[in-house]
Design a protein around this motif. Structure first.
Motif, PDB file in Angstrom:
ATOM      1  N   LEU A 376      -2.706  -3.997   4.964  1.00  0.00           N
ATOM      2  CA  LEU A 376      -2.728  -4.091   3.509  1.00  0.00           C
ATOM      3  C   LEU A 376      -1.553  -4.917   2.976  1.00  0.00           C
ATOM      4  O   LEU A 376      -1.740  -5.827   2.145  1.00  0.00           O
ATOM      5  N   LEU A 377      -0.347  -4.619   3.432  1.00  0.00           N
ATOM      6  CA  LEU A 377       0.830  -5.342   2.957  1.00  0.00           C
ATOM      7  C   LEU A 377       0.784  -6.812   3.368  1.00  0.00           C
ATOM      8  O   LEU A 377       1.176  -7.696   2.595  1.00  0.00           O
ATOM      9  N   THR A 378       0.298  -7.080   4.574  1.00  0.00           N
ATOM     10  CA  THR A 378       0.197  -8.467   5.028  1.00  0.00           C
ATOM     11  C   THR A 378      -0.785  -9.251   4.168  1.00  0.00           C
ATOM     12  O   THR A 378      -0.532 -10.410   3.804  1.00  0.00           O
ATOM     13  N   LYS A 379      -1.903  -8.626   3.815  1.00  0.00           N
ATOM     14  CA  LYS A 379      -2.898  -9.309   2.972  1.00  0.00           C
ATOM     15  C   LYS A 379      -2.323  -9.611   1.589  1.00  0.00           C
ATOM     16  O   LYS A 379      -2.473 -10.725   1.069  1.00  0.00           O
ATOM     17  N   LEU A 384      -0.039 -13.421  -2.366  1.00  0.00           N
ATOM     18  CA  LEU A 384       1.059 -13.861  -3.229  1.00  0.00           C
ATOM     19  C   LEU A 384       1.591 -15.222  -2.795  1.00  0.00           C
ATOM     20  O   LEU A 384       1.849 -16.105  -3.627  1.00  0.00           O
ATOM     21  N   THR A 385       1.767 -15.393  -1.484  1.00  0.00           N
ATOM     22  CA  THR A 385       2.279 -16.664  -0.977  1.00  0.00           C
ATOM     23  C   THR A 385       1.324 -17.811  -1.294  1.00  0.00           C
ATOM     24  O   THR A 385       1.746 -18.911  -1.697  1.00  0.00           O
ATOM     25  N   ARG A 386       0.034 -17.563  -1.110  1.00  0.00           N
ATOM     26  CA  ARG A 386      -0.953 -18.614  -1.397  1.00  0.00           C
ATOM     27  C   ARG A 386      -0.961 -18.970  -2.876  1.00  0.00           C
ATOM     28  O   ARG A 386      -1.031 -20.142  -3.261  1.00  0.00           O
ATOM     29  N   PHE A 387      -0.878 -17.945  -3.755  1.00  0.00           N
ATOM     30  CA  PHE A 387      -0.896 -18.210  -5.194  1.00  0.00           C
ATOM     31  C   PHE A 387       0.309 -19.049  -5.610  1.00  0.00           C
ATOM     32  O   PHE A 387       0.191 -19.997  -6.397  1.00  0.00           O
ATOM     33  N   ALA A 403      -7.606 -14.528  -8.794  1.00  0.00           N
ATOM     34  CA  ALA A 403      -8.611 -13.464  -8.694  1.00  0.00           C
ATOM     35  C   ALA A 403      -8.289 -12.509  -7.547  1.00  0.00           C
ATOM     36  O   ALA A 403      -8.467 -11.285  -7.667  1.00  0.00           O
ATOM     37  N   SER A 404      -7.779 -13.034  -6.422  1.00  0.00           N
ATOM     38  CA  SER A 404      -7.388 -12.164  -5.301  1.00  0.00           C
ATOM     39  C   SER A 404      -6.229 -11.255  -5.699  1.00  0.00           C
ATOM     40  O   SER A 404      -6.206 -10.066  -5.355  1.00  0.00           O
ATOM     41  N   LEU A 405      -5.261 -11.807  -6.445  1.00  0.00           N
ATOM     42  CA  LEU A 405      -4.128 -10.985  -6.891  1.00  0.00           C
ATOM     43  C   LEU A 405      -4.587  -9.878  -7.836  1.00  0.00           C
ATOM     44  O   LEU A 405      -4.100  -8.740  -7.762  1.00  0.00           O
ATOM     45  N   PRO A 437       5.631  -6.892  -8.433  1.00  0.00           N
ATOM     46  CA  PRO A 437       5.540  -8.332  -8.137  1.00  0.00           C
ATOM     47  C   PRO A 437       4.150  -8.907  -8.373  1.00  0.00           C
ATOM     48  O   PRO A 437       4.015 -10.070  -8.761  1.00  0.00           O
ATOM     49  N   LEU A 438       3.105  -8.103  -8.176  1.00  0.00           N
ATOM     50  CA  LEU A 438       1.754  -8.595  -8.461  1.00  0.00           C
ATOM     51  C   LEU A 438       1.583  -8.862  -9.955  1.00  0.00           C
ATOM     52  O   LEU A 438       1.026  -9.896 -10.362  1.00  0.00           O
ATOM     53  N   ASN A 439       2.051  -7.926 -10.766  1.00  0.00           N
ATOM     54  CA  ASN A 439       1.936  -8.120 -12.219  1.00  0.00           C
ATOM     55  C   ASN A 439       2.730  -9.337 -12.671  1.00  0.00           C
ATOM     56  O   ASN A 439       2.287 -10.101 -13.540  1.00  0.00           O
ATOM     57  N   HIS A 440       3.911  -9.557 -12.109  1.00  0.00           N
ATOM     58  CA  HIS A 440       4.707 -10.728 -12.476  1.00  0.00           C
ATOM     59  C   HIS A 440       3.986 -12.014 -12.084  1.00  0.00           C
ATOM     60  O   HIS A 440       3.976 -12.996 -12.854  1.00  0.00           O
ATOM     61  N   ALA A 441       3.400 -12.022 -10.891  1.00  0.00           N
ATOM     62  CA  ALA A 441       2.692 -13.230 -10.449  1.00  0.00           C
ATOM     63  C   ALA A 441       1.470 -13.492 -11.329  1.00  0.00           C
ATOM     64  O   ALA A 441       1.190 -14.646 -11.693  1.00  0.00           O
TER      65      ALA A 441
END
Length: 576
Positions: A376-379, A384-387, A403-405, A437-441
């Motif tokens: 899960l964390l790796t995905k 995040l890295t791809r975005f 959309a993935s984020l 970090p997801l919300n920030h991205a």
């Protein structure tokens, strides 16, 4: 009380198999990181294995119950007068070998078992039945194996030493099989029943009376005995016992008795123990914990191995000796130093094994949840890295990564509201730390600026007056329009030509169409887009943007306009 071979009183293997199967299913479907196909395959394999083990155990119990019904029923009859539970606390000894009828036929009744002399004695007529009966006894005694095996040897009952050695090898093999079947090494004892030459039993004087009961001589130990040293100490102890306990006035009798004991011990060491302890034999050596001799046994004639041994050693043919009265005494002194079994009750052992299975399942569960959390964390980290790596100019790819984020953030929010699933729990879950970090991205995404509605090109920079062929070097003026078209490849392009009002209106209309077509053809070649994405339109002098009365106004009206419009097919759903 009638004993039976059943799993209720013994080790509950079938229940443990079901418990292990349930744990396996829980791990496969709730914890382990497995694909659905792999989970089904493991479930089918586990089901087949559990069913096979249950069927094997059921058949084994039924077979053991049928084979040992007679002996176990005899045990139940014999110990019916013993308080409940004593059958597991009293020593139980398996007795095989010679003279079993003389040992067990008591009260004019043939018996398969006898309770007396501080132990339960179980008769084993055939050596081959020893492993099976030992396993049945262990089941009947709630997992406690027999406390020992006594081999009775009556030399007078054998025609020659070879026949005796053959029987001893069979008993040795049966003892090894029984120990292997039970998973523990049973203590072994040897009891020799032989009338000593010439005299009746020595009279023993106690404080109250004189008794003519035959006495045991020998040695026993809780640990394994070494054959040579043990027998030497046995000879010395036996001779000393004869001298100390005997009060008869006949010194010759004492001397003869001491010599007889020395002879029978030496014969036992060479003939009996030579076969039982020989390490060249395929079966394991006899686990010797004790050996004893008694002046008691069958009638002895000149053809028995013992009598021939005496004649060979003393050069005197011994006189025939009558049989001892029945029943012969059981070898109780041999088992008084019997090693104490430290065995756990089968249900307690099963409980321990269940806890061990539970501990193993917990270890696998911890590993599985750690692996699931790692995935899960790796995905999420990869999303995040791809975005972050996609430049804002590539808006379509940026929106796919966005959309993935959003999906990742929604999944973590759901876990926070409804609870973490079992496959991610056990203290391994750290997904809540990634919500911020997801919300920030997600908040950092800014949609690109809308494309310009119209790109206007000066016709005088592209064409000569009154001409529709592009001038040399005019393509530099269209580079900006080309980049805009490539950046919005999903749009349709409208190329429209315009003129001033100088000249014939019809000629101006044809000229505007021709110039729009020339620009369209160059854009098709340069962009690689299909011609169907372009449309041309000529307006002539009908749509001026400035006053045609001035030279500056007429220059502004001579133009080619490139307009990006959404594809009609793609706009249809949103319009609807």
């Amino acid at each position: 009380m009638t004993p039976a071979v059943n799993e209720g009183r013994g080790y509950p293997l079938r229940l443990l198999v079901l418990f292990a199967f349930a744990l396996t299913l829980a791990l496969i479907w709730l914890v382990l990181p497995l694909e659905r196909g792999a989970a089904w395959a493991l479930t089918i394999v586990g089901t087949l294995a559990a069913c096979a083990m249950l069927a094997w155990r059921t058949r084994q119990l039924a077979h053991a119950s049928a084979q040992n019904a007679q002996v176990l029923a005899a045990l139940g009859t014999v110990i019916s007068a013993i308080p409940d539970g004593m059958h597991t606390s009293m020593p139980l000894v398996l007795l095989t070998g010679d003279g079993l009828a003389a040992l067990f036929d008591r009260d004019d009744t043939a018996r398969l078992a006898w309770v007396g002399n501080g132990a339960i004695w179980l008769r084993v007529d055939e050596p081959n039945a020893l492993p099976r009966l030992a396993a049945a006894v262990k089941q009947w005694r709630d997992g406690r194996a027999p406390d020992g095996v006594v081999l009775s040897v009556a030399p007078a009952l054998h025609a020659n030493a070879d026949a005796l050695a053959q029987k001893l090898r069979l008993v040795r093999q049966a003892m090894a099989d029984a120990s292997r079947l039970l998973g523990t090494r049973l203590p072994g004892y040897v009891a020799v029943y032989q009338r000593l030459a010439g005299r009746g039993p020595i009279a023993l004087v106690t404080r109250d009376h004189v008794t003519d009961a035959p006495q045991w001589y020998g040695v026993a130990s809780p640990t394994l005995l070494d054959g040579t040293s043990a027998f030497e100490s046995a000879v010395r102890a036996a001779e000393g016992a004869v001298q100390e306990t005997s009060r008869v006035r006949d010194a010759v009798a004492r001397t003869a008795r001491s010599a007889g004991i020395a002879l029978i011990v030496d014969w036992t060491q060479r003939v009996v123990m030579g076969t039982l302890l020989d390490r060249q034999q395929p079966a394991a050596p006899w686990p010797l914990h004790g050996a004893g001799w008694i002046d008691c046994g069958p009638a002895s004639g000149p053809d028995s191995p013992w009598e021939r041994e005496v004649e060979l050693r003393t050069k005197v043919a011994p006189a025939p000796i009558a049989a001892s009265p029945l029943p012969w005494p059981l070898p109780q002194p041999l088992i008084e130093s019997m090693p104490v079994q430290r065995q756990t009750a089968p249900r307690m052992a099963a409980l321990g094994h269940a806890l061990a299975l539970l501990a193993c399942a917990a270890a696998v569960a911890f590993w599985g949840t750690a692996k699931n959390n790692e995935v899960l964390l790796t995905k999420i980290d990869a999303d995040l890295t791809r975005f972050r790596a996609i430049p804002s100019e590539h808006d379509a790819a940026k929106r796919d990564a966005l959309a993935s984020l959003v999906a990742d953030r929604d999944q973590l929010d759901r876990y926070a509201r409804t609870g973490v699933p079992l496959r991610l729990s056990f203290g391994m879950y750290h997904g809540a730390e990634l919500i911020v970090p997801l919300n920030h991205a997600i908040a950092s995404y800014a949609p690109p600026a809308p494309p310009p509605a119209v790109v206007t090109l000066d016709s005088m920079s592209l064409f000569d007056s009154g001409k529709a062929q592009l001038k040399a070097g005019s393509t530099r003026a269209m580079v900006g329009a080309l980049e805009m078209i490539k950046a919005h490849a999903g749009k349709r392009i409208l190329v429209a030509g315009h003129t001033d009002n100088v000249g014939d209106p019809a000629s101006n209309l044809r000229l505007s169409v021709a110039r729009a077509a020339a620009v369209r053809d160059w854009l098709v070649d340069a962009s690689g887009l299909s011609t169907t994405q372009f449309a041309i339109q000529g307006y002539g002098d009908t749509r001026p943007i400035a006053d045609n009365d001035t030279q500056e106004g007429r220059a502004r009206n001579r133009r080619v306009e490139i307009t990006l419009v959404p594809d009609a097919a793609k706009q249809a759903p949103s319009a609807q």
